[in-house]
Design a protein around this motif. Structure first.
Motif, PDB file in Angstrom:
ATOM      1  N   LYS A   2       0.968  -1.565   0.122  1.00 55.16           N
ATOM      2  CA  LYS A   2       0.048  -0.057  -0.021  1.00 55.16           C
ATOM      3  C   LYS A   2       0.602   0.783  -0.433  1.00 55.16           C
ATOM      4  N   ARG A   4       1.260   4.858   1.117  1.00 51.18           N
ATOM      5  CA  ARG A   4       1.547   5.389   2.242  1.00 51.18           C
ATOM      6  C   ARG A   4       0.977   7.187   2.208  1.00 51.18           C
ATOM      7  N   LEU A   6       0.343  10.831   4.235  1.00 51.10           N
ATOM      8  CA  LEU A   6      -0.098  11.677   4.974  1.00 51.10           C
ATOM      9  C   LEU A   6      -0.648  13.170   4.569  1.00 51.10           C
ATOM     10  N   ARG A  19     -10.558  11.982   3.246  1.00 51.72           N
ATOM     11  CA  ARG A  19     -10.846  10.522   2.814  1.00 51.72           C
ATOM     12  C   ARG A  19     -11.476  10.465   2.014  1.00 51.72           C
ATOM     13  N   ASP A  28      -2.956   4.048   2.268  1.00 52.62           N
ATOM     14  CA  ASP A  28      -3.149   3.385   4.083  1.00 52.62           C
ATOM     15  C   ASP A  28      -2.992   5.529   4.349  1.00 52.62           C
ATOM     16  N   LEU A  29      -4.259   6.294   5.009  1.00 51.79           N
ATOM     17  CA  LEU A  29      -3.567   7.847   5.022  1.00 51.79           C
ATOM     18  C   LEU A  29      -3.702   7.563   6.146  1.00 51.79           C
ATOM     19  N   PHE A  30      -2.871   9.188   6.334  1.00 49.06           N
ATOM     20  CA  PHE A  30      -2.664   8.941   8.132  1.00 49.06           C
ATOM     21  C   PHE A  30      -3.079  10.723   8.087  1.00 49.06           C
ATOM     22  N   GLU A  45       8.753   6.914  10.207  1.00 43.67           N
ATOM     23  CA  GLU A  45       8.050   6.462   8.975  1.00 43.67           C
ATOM     24  C   GLU A  45       8.034   6.397   8.006  1.00 43.67           C
ATOM     25  N   PRO A  46       8.448   5.349   7.384  1.00 40.60           N
ATOM     26  CA  PRO A  46       8.275   5.770   5.340  1.00 40.60           C
ATOM     27  C   PRO A  46       7.077   6.222   5.178  1.00 40.60           C
TER      28      PRO A  46
ATOM     29  N   TYR B  12       2.684  12.167  17.535  1.00 38.88           N
ATOM     30  CA  TYR B  12       2.076  12.085  16.239  1.00 38.88           C
ATOM     31  C   TYR B  12       1.797  10.561  16.588  1.00 38.88           C
ATOM     32  N   LEU B  16      -2.265  10.707  15.134  1.00 41.25           N
ATOM     33  CA  LEU B  16      -2.984   9.438  14.774  1.00 41.25           C
ATOM     34  C   LEU B  16      -3.901   8.351  14.302  1.00 41.25           C
ATOM     35  N   PHE B  19      -7.118  10.503  14.764  1.00 39.41           N
ATOM     36  CA  PHE B  19      -8.272  10.663  14.233  1.00 39.41           C
ATOM     37  C   PHE B  19      -9.644   9.523  14.297  1.00 39.41           C
ATOM     38  N   ASN B  20      -8.041   8.104  13.738  1.00 35.51           N
ATOM     39  CA  ASN B  20      -8.196   7.348  12.526  1.00 35.51           C
ATOM     40  C   ASN B  20      -9.477   6.336  13.959  1.00 35.51           C
ATOM     41  N   GLU B  23     -12.612   8.524  13.970  1.00 36.78           N
ATOM     42  CA  GLU B  23     -14.038   8.131  13.340  1.00 36.78           C
ATOM     43  C   GLU B  23     -14.226   6.935  12.929  1.00 36.78           C
ATOM     44  N   PRO B 105       6.239   0.723  11.418  1.00 32.31           N
ATOM     45  CA  PRO B 105       4.674   1.793  11.045  1.00 32.31           C
ATOM     46  C   PRO B 105       3.608   1.281  10.845  1.00 32.31           C
ATOM     47  N   SER B 107      -0.333   0.274   9.517  1.00 36.63           N
ATOM     48  CA  SER B 107      -1.841   0.926   8.998  1.00 36.63           C
ATOM     49  C   SER B 107      -2.945   0.561   9.560  1.00 36.63           C
ATOM     50  N   PRO B 108      -3.487   2.465   8.954  1.00 38.81           N
ATOM     51  CA  PRO B 108      -4.718   2.210  10.232  1.00 38.81           C
ATOM     52  C   PRO B 108      -5.685   1.371   9.989  1.00 38.81           C
ATOM     53  N   ALA B 109      -5.679   1.275   8.212  1.00 41.65           N
ATOM     54  CA  ALA B 109      -6.888   0.017   8.354  1.00 41.65           C
ATOM     55  C   ALA B 109      -6.654  -1.258   9.313  1.00 41.65           C
TER      56      ALA B 109
END
Lengths: 466, 119
Positions: A2, A4, A6, A19, A28-30, A45-46, B12, B16, B19-20, B23, B105, B107-109
């Protein structure tokens, strides 16, 4: 994997909209509302892409871009500027932003821009992979063979690579002259620059000067625009002139002058272009004899042969054949996705006993054919068309030099016909010449198979109809 | 509304996750230190704790130890979210009673999915 992304926006109420606009299964959205938090994240983080909404003072975008350049990060940045100006846009683009969208928020323009930059990133990664793949097979370690004669070749490559000396590669067709030339280039300080291989025999002699040195518009009939030549294209890198003995005598003096003066003169031009290039030349003929016969200039030969690397024919390094067989079997299996475990002892003995007049290229073709046609996971004697009695390799596809002298359509037809002939002969043999059975196995209609056999003049008795 | 406390010394990460998961309909409370986290856990009695391991002072292991030693708090599930990916770290956290593990890192999902499994 995925992507990434931001999104930085001091107004958190925009996140839901962002979003909705940018979310997908491949991403992947941050979301962060503070640039300092974003920088902390990007430090550890990448991230592939950052979308940042610029605040009124533009201080957040400046901090982000400064961080990006100081830390040498490669993430792409798209800036949404409610109050952007052309000057700010120019400034941010010069600092490395991928895009600066003036008076823009979370609209289709942003979605399009994100999509475009992610596609670009994918292409970039693919291009990097290809470059690695290109460099890897020609790296020094990838020439196969540990015989004494090949050890001498390696030694010479090692010595010649770091220098700028011209090298002359001599050896029969199929001994791997281009592979050695590439190994020299990719082991040299010029490896980051271009490597251009030119087969002089493939260029009509009347076009050779213009192909080598370029021409200016109007230099001759049909020269409707300036054209850069192969030498100039390889500037900074290495050029291989294969079959150099095919260069016409009068052009040889121009080639000599280019090597002496380190400059070229495009056809029809009064200007000269300075040239930093390494020349590697190759031939399967004895150039000294060509000099004696008056076909090759001796002064050019002395300029070319600073270092001579003689490539041994395969029959003189038979101890390398098992290594080469295993190497090509693995390579071909990987390429076509077949799992070939090994080569039988009998087949290996057959391959080692054969003289391979076409050298490594002929061996590679024979293995390619065997891997394609075999039904099992071990290559056996029956997978090779080498006649033990006559010691003759009967190639299915004439991939020799002659195929490259034909025009594309003729070459393609010749290769396909040869393939079809071999394919159906084997299929019919396995089907006891039962046409219906063979057609079924091939997945074609019975009538179609009849038509193919007629066209290829194949029958049971003499295999080839007259 | 289910209540989740996240304890991570990186602001951070808290933001992060906040927020996720907001939601997704959760109430999120954040803490930047293990000490603050423990105080908030006792005070708010959350339904889930998301916990970092490597933190200065009271680290994730110490928080876990305190939680599992408390009759009142030991049943609150703990999801470890950490950059430490060594097997022994994961094993130690699990042995101490952590319920799940996500490495940074993240993944939000993946985080959303993991959190949903607790409810």
């Amino acid at each position: 994997m995925k992507r990434r992304i931001l999104i930085i926006d001091s107004d958190r109420s925009n996140f839901a909209k962002a979003r909705q606009l940018l979310d997908s299964d491949e991403r992947d959205l941050f979301f962060l509302d503070d640039v300092n938090d974003a920088i902390a994240m990007l430090r550890s983080e990448p991230c592939d892409l950052v979308v940042i909404r610029e605040n009124i003072t533009a201080s957040n975008t400046k901090s982000l871009m400064t961080f990006r350049s100081k830390e040498g990060k490669s993430f792409q940045v798209i800036i949404l500027a409610d109050h952007g100006t052309a000057e700010k846009q120019e400034e941010m683009l010069s600092k490395g932003a991928a895009e600066y969208l003036i008076h823009s928020r979370y609209t289709e323009a942003l979605a399009h821009s994100v999509k475009t930059h992610l596609e670009y990133l994918t292409l970039q990664e693919r291009s990097d992979q290809l470059e690695e793949q290109l460099a890897e097979p020609y790296s020094f370690a990838n020439i196969v063979g540990d015989s004494e004669s090949m050890q001498r070749v390696y030694e010479l490559i090692r010595k010649v690579a770091p220098s700028n000396a011209n090298a002359l590669l001599q050896g029969e067709s199929g001994t791997g002259k281009e592979l050695v030339a590439r190994a020299i280039h990719f082991s040299s300080p010029r490896k980051g620059e271009r490597f251009i291989a030119v087969n002089c025999a493939a260029i009509p002699s009347e076009l050779m000067e213009s192909e080598f040195f370029g021409h200016i518009k109007g230099a001759f009939t049909g020269a409707d625009r300036d054209k850069i030549g192969l030498f100039e294209s390889a500037a900074g890198g290495t050029i291989l002139l294969d079959e150099i003995d095919e260069v016409p005598y009068d052009l040889q003096s121009k080639l000599l002058r280019t090597l002496q003066e380190r400059e070229i003169k495009p056809v029809g031009s009064a200007r000269t272009v300075p040239l930093d290039i390494r020349l590697i030349s190759a031939s399967n003929r004895n150039l000294s004899k060509a000099v004696e016969q008056g076909r090759f200039r001796d002064d050019l030969l002395y300029r070319l042969n600073t270092i001579i690397i003689e490539l041994p024919p395969l029959r003189e390094r038979k101890s390398d054949i098992p290594l080469l067989v295993n190497h090509f079997t693995k390579k071909q299996s990987n390429e076509i996705g077949k799992k070939i475990k090994s080569v039988s002892d009998e087949a290996m003995s057959l391959l080692t006993g054969y003289d391979w007049p076409g050298n490594v290229r002929e061996l590679e073709n024979a293995i390619e054919r065997a891997v394609i046609l075999t039904d099992g996971d071990v290559l056996g004697v029956e997978d090779f068309n080498i006649d033990v009695a006559s010691g003759e390799n009967v190639p299915m596809v004439p991939l020799g030099r002659e195929i490259y002298r034909m025009d594309y359509n003729k070459a393609k037809k010749t290769v396909l016909d040869e393939f079809a002939r071999e394919y159906f002969m084997r299929l019919l043999d396995r089907s006891d010449w039962n046409i219906s059975k063979a057609a079924k196995r091939a997945g074609i209609k019975r009538q179609s198979l009849h038509q193919i056999l007629n066209r290829l003049k194949l029958n049971k008795n003499n295999k080839v109809k007259d | 509304m289910k209540k989740i406390i996240i304890i991570d010394d990186e602001n951070y990460v808290n933001r992060l996750v906040q927020f996720n998961l907001t939601e997704d309909g959760y109430e999120i409370i954040t803490a930047l230190t293990g000490q603050d986290g423990l105080r908030l856990i006792e005070e708010k009695k959350p339904d889930l704790i998301i916990l970092d391991i490597a933190m200065p002072g009271v680290d994730g292991f110490m928080v876990l130890e305190r939680l599992k030693g408390s009759e009142e708090l030991r049943n609150i599930p703990v999801l470890i979210l950490t950059a430490k990916v060594m097997d022994e770290v994961e094993q130690k956290a699990m042995d101490m009673g952590a319920d799940a593990f996500i490495t940074k890192p993240f993944s939000p999902a993946e985080l959303s999915k993991k959190v949903k499994e607790f409810f």
